[in-house]
Design a protein around this motif. Structure first.
Motif, short mmCIF file in Angstrom:
data_model
loop_
_atom_site.label_atom_id
_atom_site.label_comp_id
_atom_site.label_asym_id
_atom_site.label_seq_id
_atom_site.Cartn_x
_atom_site.Cartn_y
_atom_site.Cartn_z
N ALA A 307 19.91 19.11 -20.05
CA ALA A 307 20.84 20.05 -20.41
C ALA A 307 22.62 20.56 -20.50
N GLU A 308 22.76 21.17 -20.07
CA GLU A 308 24.51 21.46 -21.08
C GLU A 308 25.15 22.15 -19.15
N ILE A 309 26.18 21.17 -18.54
CA ILE A 309 27.17 22.04 -17.99
C ILE A 309 27.61 22.89 -18.15
N SER A 310 27.80 25.02 -17.76
CA SER A 310 28.64 25.80 -17.32
C SER A 310 29.50 26.22 -17.01
N GLU A 311 28.89 25.83 -15.68
CA GLU A 311 29.57 25.84 -14.53
C GLU A 311 29.87 24.84 -13.20
N ARG A 312 30.80 24.49 -12.36
CA ARG A 312 31.04 23.78 -11.63
C ARG A 312 31.32 24.34 -10.39
N HIS A 313 31.53 23.85 -9.58
CA HIS A 313 32.42 24.20 -8.40
C HIS A 313 31.81 23.41 -6.90
N TYR A 314 33.34 22.63 -6.30
CA TYR A 314 33.40 21.85 -5.58
C TYR A 314 33.00 22.85 -4.05
N LEU A 315 31.98 22.51 -3.55
CA LEU A 315 32.22 23.05 -2.25
C LEU A 315 32.09 21.84 -0.10
N GLY A 316 32.83 20.97 -1.06
CA GLY A 316 32.99 20.44 -0.21
C GLY A 316 31.91 19.13 0.70
N HIS A 317 31.16 19.87 0.71
CA HIS A 317 29.84 19.19 1.60
C HIS A 317 28.80 18.52 0.24
N ALA A 318 29.08 19.27 -1.00
CA ALA A 318 28.20 19.14 -2.08
C ALA A 318 28.84 20.06 -3.59
N THR A 319 28.53 19.26 -4.68
CA THR A 319 29.48 20.53 -6.04
C THR A 319 27.75 21.00 -6.77
N PRO A 343 31.94 21.67 -17.06
CA PRO A 343 31.94 21.98 -18.24
C PRO A 343 31.78 21.89 -20.03
N GLY A 344 30.30 21.81 -20.30
CA GLY A 344 30.61 21.45 -21.66
C GLY A 344 29.46 19.74 -21.77
N ARG A 345 29.50 19.42 -21.09
CA ARG A 345 29.16 18.12 -20.85
C ARG A 345 27.52 17.97 -20.71
N GLU A 346 26.95 17.31 -21.90
CA GLU A 346 25.21 17.04 -21.84
C GLU A 346 25.30 15.97 -20.65
N VAL A 347 23.57 17.10 -19.99
CA VAL A 347 23.35 15.76 -18.65
C VAL A 347 22.38 15.72 -18.60
N TRP A 348 21.02 15.07 -18.28
CA TRP A 348 19.91 14.98 -17.95
C TRP A 348 19.47 15.60 -16.67
N CYS A 349 18.86 16.08 -16.21
CA CYS A 349 17.89 16.40 -14.90
C CYS A 349 16.35 15.81 -15.01
N SER A 350 16.38 15.49 -13.53
CA SER A 350 14.87 15.24 -13.35
C SER A 350 14.48 14.81 -11.54
N PHE A 351 13.15 15.43 -11.41
CA PHE A 351 12.89 15.34 -10.11
C PHE A 351 11.22 15.14 -9.79
N PRO A 352 11.52 14.52 -8.74
CA PRO A 352 10.07 13.73 -8.39
C PRO A 352 9.20 15.63 -8.13
N PRO A 353 7.41 15.48 -8.45
CA PRO A 353 7.02 16.18 -8.54
C PRO A 353 6.90 16.48 -7.44
N ASP A 354 6.53 15.89 -5.83
CA ASP A 354 6.52 16.44 -4.36
C ASP A 354 7.96 17.78 -4.00
N ARG A 355 8.42 17.42 -4.68
CA ARG A 355 10.18 18.30 -4.43
C ARG A 355 9.87 19.96 -4.99
N SER A 356 8.54 19.90 -5.80
CA SER A 356 8.70 21.07 -6.17
C SER A 356 7.26 21.75 -6.04
#
Length: 367
Positions: A307-319, A343-356
């Motif tokens: 996926a490509e990052i379109s927005e990034r917002h710093y929240l303190g405890h997380a981004t 923003p604009g950088r391609e990244v790779w996403c993943s998630f464990p099946p049990d988190r869906s």
């Protein structure tokens, strides 16, 4: 301590604008155990306050039963139900002292003066207001007034405690403090409690179980962690927390607890144990914090896609990242800040099946 049962409860009101009767609550069934803290959670107009008012006796249902330890109290007047009630606006008498406000219910019950004074002193100590019995409500902070209202409800030693959005008028920091105070006090007393709120954070923090309501009906009744991680419908997943919804079609069963789902992001391995989905279209529910992002693909990572990052917002405890996926969909991710994940950088996403989690796709079309 009292067990509460609500059976097939229905209540309608006449709506002059629509020219017909509308269901405020529609065929509700609930079983609340002795000493349990249960929150009625939902948006305005979902029926949670009407349900509470029926339990208190301020509204008479059109049909159904309300049982305290097995005894139906539908036709029992409020003053004979032995319930303690805390209102949103506290409803304190401004011309009475704290002690007089707290002792009002005892006076109405003709409790002897010496016993009443002992119980008032004990409950003021319980809510950390010792020494303030001679003050008036105007001399107290919002949090102190809230505790006076709570003390007044508890001093009569009720069978059931009912609270109708009691923290709505407090500022955010004090509201957080009072959540833990009320929950700790309830656990110490072991009193059966029903709490009405539209604030999901309150319900999640304070409750043993949560009733999620929409349109006068119960959508899900379960433990907070189950409602959050295993929502019964898109409506519940949308209302409780933040969610990504990935449409797909079930391809095959991978195991007893997992299914393979074909989506625009690729074939995903998803949790399905106990899910009401067996075949056809489905929605994958994915919480933002369940997704990990990396700058390069990882070997053996499950459910991995670019996926490509379109927005990034710093929240303190997380981004907070907003990602544009190759199928045109948008994904929200909450995670740690990566210096190069801009923003604009391609990244790779993943998630464990049990988190869906899988839910039927039909509610998405109906919304």
């Amino acid at each position: 301590m009292t067990a509460l049962a609500i059976e097939r409860l229905r209540k309608t009101f006449h709506d002059p604008l629509k020219g017909r009767h509308v269901h405020a609550i529609d065929d509700i069934d609930l079983r609340i155990d002795t000493g349990e803290f249960v929150s009625l959670l939902g948006p305005s107009g979902c029926g949670k306050t009407t349900t509470l008012r029926c339990i208190a006796g301020f509204e008479t249902p059109d049909d159904g039963a309300i049982r305290f330890d097995g005894n139906d109290v539908v036709h029992t007047p409020p003053e004979r139900r032995d319930i303690g009630l805390v209102f949103q606006n506290y409803a304190l008498f401004p011309h009475m002292t704290v002690a007089a406000n707290v002792g009002f219910g005892l006076r109405m019950r003709h409790v002897k003066t010496a016993d009443a004074q002992r119980r008032i002193a004990a409950v003021l100590d319980m809510v950390q207001l010792s020494g303030m019995g001679g003050r008036y409500p105007r001399q107290l902070s919002g949090g102190q007034q809230q505790r006076v209202a709570l003390a007044r409800a508890l001093v009569i030693e009720p069978r059931i405690l009912l609270l109708d959005e009691p923290l709505a008028n407090l500022d955010a920091r004090l509201r957080d403090e009072m959540r833990f105070f009320i929950r700790s006090l309830q656990q110490r007393l072991g009193i059966t409690t029903v709490y009405v709120t539209h604030d999901q954070a309150e319900a999640m923090v304070m409750s043993d179980r949560i009733v999620v309501m929409f349109g006068g009906m119960v959508s899900q009744f379960d433990k907070p962690e189950t409602i959050y991680s295993r929502p019964a419908s898109r409506q519940v997943a949308d209302f409780v927390g933040l969610s990504n919804f990935i449409p797909g079609r079930i391809a095959s069963r991978e195991s007893q607890s997992r299914l393979l789902v074909e989506t625009g992001l690729g074939v995903l391995h998803c949790e399905c144990a106990g899910a009401p989905v067996t075949a056809g279209k489905a929605l994958v529910v994915l919480r933002p914090e369940a997704v990990s992002i990396t700058l390069a693909p990882r070997n053996a990572a499950e459910n991995q896609f670019p996926a490509e990052i379109s927005e990034r917002h710093y929240l303190g405890h997380a981004t907070d990242y907003r990602l544009a996926c190759r199928d045109g969909s948008t994904l929200q991710v909450l995670g740690s800040a990566l210096a190069e994940a801009v923003p604009g950088r391609e990244v790779w996403c993943s998630f464990p099946p049990d988190r869906s989690w899988l839910i039927p796709a039909a509610p998405a079309a109906a919304s």
